[in-house]
Design a protein around this motif. Structure first.
Motif, PDB file in Angstrom:
ATOM      1  N   GLY A 327      35.195  43.591  29.693  1.00 14.15           N
ATOM      2  CA  GLY A 327      35.969  42.828  30.392  1.00 14.15           C
ATOM      3  C   GLY A 327      37.034  43.687  31.015  1.00 14.15           C
ATOM      4  O   GLY A 327      37.482  43.190  32.368  1.00 14.15           O
ATOM      5  N   GLU A 328      37.188  44.809  30.283  1.00 13.67           N
ATOM      6  CA  GLU A 328      38.599  45.526  31.137  1.00 13.67           C
ATOM      7  C   GLU A 328      37.889  46.712  32.073  1.00 13.67           C
ATOM      8  O   GLU A 328      38.311  47.200  32.698  1.00 13.67           O
ATOM      9  CB  GLU A 328      39.262  46.357  30.026  1.00 13.67           C
ATOM     10  CG  GLU A 328      40.130  45.154  29.187  1.00 13.67           C
ATOM     11  CD  GLU A 328      41.099  46.039  28.540  1.00 13.67           C
ATOM     12  OE1 GLU A 328      41.371  47.296  28.496  1.00 13.67           O
ATOM     13  OE2 GLU A 328      41.804  45.286  27.695  1.00 13.67           O
ATOM     14  N   VAL A 329      36.556  46.799  31.999  1.00 18.31           N
ATOM     15  CA  VAL A 329      35.792  47.719  32.790  1.00 18.31           C
ATOM     16  C   VAL A 329      35.790  47.166  34.124  1.00 18.31           C
ATOM     17  O   VAL A 329      35.481  45.880  34.523  1.00 18.31           O
ATOM     18  CB  VAL A 329      34.428  47.834  32.447  1.00 18.31           C
ATOM     19  CG1 VAL A 329      33.553  48.764  33.503  1.00 18.31           C
ATOM     20  CG2 VAL A 329      34.280  48.763  31.167  1.00 18.31           C
ATOM     21  N   ASP A 330      36.243  47.905  35.134  1.00 20.90           N
ATOM     22  CA  ASP A 330      36.432  47.443  36.520  1.00 20.90           C
ATOM     23  C   ASP A 330      35.024  47.407  37.221  1.00 20.90           C
ATOM     24  O   ASP A 330      34.396  48.535  37.874  1.00 20.90           O
ATOM     25  CB  ASP A 330      37.345  48.184  37.350  1.00 20.90           C
ATOM     26  CG  ASP A 330      37.539  47.711  38.810  1.00 20.90           C
ATOM     27  OD1 ASP A 330      36.740  47.076  39.380  1.00 20.90           O
ATOM     28  OD2 ASP A 330      38.700  48.159  39.366  1.00 20.90           O
ATOM     29  N   GLU A 331      34.385  46.306  37.290  1.00 22.74           N
ATOM     30  CA  GLU A 331      32.775  46.323  37.928  1.00 22.74           C
ATOM     31  C   GLU A 331      32.825  46.801  39.064  1.00 22.74           C
ATOM     32  O   GLU A 331      31.802  47.319  39.552  1.00 22.74           O
ATOM     33  CB  GLU A 331      32.452  44.890  37.946  1.00 22.74           C
ATOM     34  CG  GLU A 331      30.819  44.740  38.055  1.00 22.74           C
ATOM     35  CD  GLU A 331      30.224  43.347  37.571  1.00 22.74           C
ATOM     36  OE1 GLU A 331      29.218  43.061  38.155  1.00 22.74           O
ATOM     37  OE2 GLU A 331      31.066  42.502  37.118  1.00 22.74           O
ATOM     38  N   LYS A 332      33.836  46.561  40.178  1.00 24.01           N
ATOM     39  CA  LYS A 332      33.866  47.202  41.450  1.00 24.01           C
ATOM     40  C   LYS A 332      33.932  48.768  41.368  1.00 24.01           C
ATOM     41  O   LYS A 332      32.993  49.402  42.232  1.00 24.01           O
ATOM     42  CB  LYS A 332      34.822  46.679  42.267  1.00 24.01           C
ATOM     43  CG  LYS A 332      34.832  45.129  42.619  1.00 24.01           C
ATOM     44  CD  LYS A 332      35.843  44.567  43.540  1.00 24.01           C
ATOM     45  CE  LYS A 332      35.818  43.094  43.920  1.00 24.01           C
ATOM     46  NZ  LYS A 332      37.078  42.848  44.410  1.00 24.01           N
ATOM     47  N   ARG A 333      34.454  49.335  40.573  1.00 24.62           N
ATOM     48  CA  ARG A 333      34.558  50.646  40.357  1.00 24.62           C
ATOM     49  C   ARG A 333      33.250  51.296  39.941  1.00 24.62           C
ATOM     50  O   ARG A 333      32.959  52.050  40.466  1.00 24.62           O
ATOM     51  CB  ARG A 333      35.717  51.077  39.532  1.00 24.62           C
ATOM     52  CG  ARG A 333      37.104  51.238  40.323  1.00 24.62           C
ATOM     53  CD  ARG A 333      38.365  51.385  39.369  1.00 24.62           C
ATOM     54  NE  ARG A 333      38.072  52.337  38.195  1.00 24.62           N
ATOM     55  CZ  ARG A 333      38.354  53.767  38.279  1.00 24.62           C
ATOM     56  NH1 ARG A 333      38.910  54.108  39.515  1.00 24.62           N
ATOM     57  NH2 ARG A 333      38.348  54.368  37.327  1.00 24.62           N
ATOM     58  N   VAL A 334      32.659  50.496  38.848  1.00 27.04           N
ATOM     59  CA  VAL A 334      31.475  51.032  38.428  1.00 27.04           C
ATOM     60  C   VAL A 334      30.401  50.850  39.369  1.00 27.04           C
ATOM     61  O   VAL A 334      29.698  51.904  39.706  1.00 27.04           O
ATOM     62  CB  VAL A 334      31.180  50.176  37.110  1.00 27.04           C
ATOM     63  CG1 VAL A 334      29.559  50.430  36.711  1.00 27.04           C
ATOM     64  CG2 VAL A 334      32.154  50.387  35.993  1.00 27.04           C
TER      65      VAL A 334
END
Length: 339
Positions: A327-334
């Motif tokens: 949930g804390e992973v930034d999906e856009k950055r990924v």
């Protein structure tokens, strides 16, 4: 978290409970908490074999361990848990040609391969050696791993090579990636680990701040260096060469001996008292396109004080930590890269 960042999740059997807890108890707690896989730890297999066969089983009694392994496989199948790897295979590579140590390492490898067949896993985790007596030659280290991969190949088994941050010659992810490329086998890939990289490239258990302070390095400079390393990882490592990602954090414990002891007793679940920058590392791994196993591999010396005998509570805490991490992973950055 649902969607593109949804990944399968496992729990290392060595990371839950205490010596008095049986493998069966661990498996039940892991499955009840929503995990779909386990890393089978060799010491847990030996302990299970002692109980299952009713006698003391030696670590090199591969016939008995293979027999017990078949029962472990049946147990996991009954709980709908996949044994996704056998671990930890250590101090294998780099011994001198013709040495007793090299002969014993390959004998051990052949025994473990039989166990892999018995338990039904196709992957062996190999940790980068911490022996002071092995060669520094990258070519020699890679050749040994290539030879091990060739032993695994006829059964379609894979070798996941992990950097241990206290290793003699391959403490960083870049080191093991160099060796994997040099070995050049289709069935060798990486086991990456949040602790091994964040704890090796950013954290330091011997300093008051808990981070690397060499040569007057500022916290901002250290963070920049760490970020550059993560960018290099997602740009250079193909997703299909990452076999799984182990997840743990670390307590801030000043004064410990450098990292081996830190790793052994002071690695809690994420969000359970640690402080390492593990979310950016998970982002970098996901930025490669990897969507394979996330596996909780923790070593918390405070387990009994914090959780007592409640394995289910602990396993559920681990699942909650996994969900929070994603949930804390930034999906856009990924999806765009972690620039």
């Amino acid at each position: 978290m649902q969607g593109q960042l949804n990944v399968p999740v496992s729990f290392a059997s060595c990371s839950i409970g205490l010596p008095r807890h049986t493998l069966h108890q661990k498996i039940e707690a892991i499955r009840q908490s929503g995990f779909t896989g386990i890393e089978l730890s060799f010491p847990d297999l030996v302990s299970f074999a002692n109980r299952h066969l009713g006698r003391e089983i030696g670590e090199d009694d591969y016939a008995s361990l293979t027999e017990a392994g078949k029962a472990v496989r049946k147990l996991c199948d009954g709980h709908k848990l996949k044994i996704m790897v056998l671990q930890p295979f250590s101090n294998f590579e780099g011994w001198p040609e013709g040495s007793k140590e090299r002969e014993e390492a390959f004998a051990r490898a052949r025994g473990w391969i039989e166990i892999m067949s018995a338990v039904g896993t196709d992957m062996l985790q190999v940790g980068s050696s911490d022996s002071p007596d092995i060669t520094a030659s990258i070519e020699r280290l890679a050749a040994d791993l290539g030879e091990l991969a060739d032993l695994l190949a006829p059964r379609r088994f894979r070798l996941a090579f992990e950097n241990w941050c206290w290793a003699t010659h391959a403490p960083a992810w870049k080191d093991v990636w160099t060796i994997v490329r040099q070995a050049n086998r289709p069935n060798i890939g990486l086991c990456l680990d949040t602790f091994q990289t964040a704890g090796g490239e950013w954290g330091d258990p011997t300093t008051k701040s808990g981070r690397i302070e060499t040569a007057g390095l500022t916290e901002a400079e250290l963070s920049t260096s760490y970020q550059i390393s993560l960018q290099e990882l997602y740009r250079t490592v193909p997703a299909d060469k990452i076999y799984f990602l182990q997840i743990s954090d670390a307590y801030h414990k000043t004064g410990l001996r450098p990292r081996g002891r830190w790793s052994h007793d002071y690695r809690p679940l994420p969000y359970d008292g640690g402080y390492l920058p593990i979310v950016p590392f998970a982002e970098a791994v996901l930025a490669t396109g990897f969507r394979g196993w996330f596996s909780m591999e923790v070593f918390d010396g405070q387990f009994e004080k914090k959780y007592g005998d409640d394995l289910v509570k602990y396993a559920k805490k681990a699942m909650d930590a996994h969900k929070r991490l994603l949930g804390e992973v930034d999906e856009k950055r990924v999806l765009a890269g972690i620039e």
